[in-house]
Design a protein around this motif. Structure first.
Motif: not given
Length: 183
Positions: A38, A62, A65-66, A68, A114
């Motif tokens: 996280d 930020e 998004p993974e 979250s 990514w």
């Protein structure tokens, strides 16, 4: 073994899953970034400072998004592993193995995507531009990027997860062997 594998997933919450390291003459001790379930840790600010010159985006929690929802996916894998253990049927072993493999492949595909975007979508106003050069970090292994040697690969949490998958493979082999002995 299924229960053991399900429990081996738990350290993913407490150990880094991936690492990216950079070495160059001006950084002989290296710069290291750890990717957790996280958040990011390590020399992220220094890496951002170096990457700024070639036009790479700022790396920060930020942009992932993974972070979250990964905690929930890992939790679901643990729960599904425990359910597979409780069911105790051959199909539950194979289903759990399939889910673990699917998760691993999805993570690798996501990381590749990514890295591709990060290394190819550069600021055209960057101070340093090398025509035709992309700065995509390696998915796994080493790669030279200008005067930097970059490494990307599994960290403690991923090695534990891979060990769990190895145990599932042993369980499948044992199941196959036992099936041929019985028949």
């Amino acid at each position: 073994m299924i229960l053991l594998v399900a429990l081996l997933i738990i350290p993913a919450y407490f150990t880094p899953l991936w690492q990216i390291s950079l070495w160059a003459p001006q950084y002989p001790e290296g710069l290291n970034m750890k990717i957790w379930i996280d958040h990011l840790s390590g020399n992220v600010d220094q890496i951002n400072g170096v990457n700024h010159y070639i036009g790479m985006r700022h790396i920060g929690d930020e942009m992932f998004p993974e972070f979250s929802f990964l905690i929930y996916i890992i939790g679901a894998l643990i729960a599904l592993g425990i359910i597979a253990f409780l069911i105790g049927k051959r199909w539950s072993l194979y289903a759990f193995f399939g889910l673990m493999m699917l998760f691993g492949l999805a993570v690798l595909a996501d990381m590749y995507q990514w890295g591709y975007k990060y290394g190819h979508n550069l600021d055209p106003k960057a101070a340093i531009k090398v025509e035709g050069m992309s700065y995509q970090p390696p998915l796994i292994g080493y790669k030279e990027l200008l005067n930097f040697l970059a490494y990307s690969g599994p960290d403690t949490g991923s090695w534990i997860l891979m060990g769990g998958v190895g145990l599932l493979i042993v369980a499948i082999i044992r199941d196959r062997f036992d099936k041929t002995v019985i028949n």
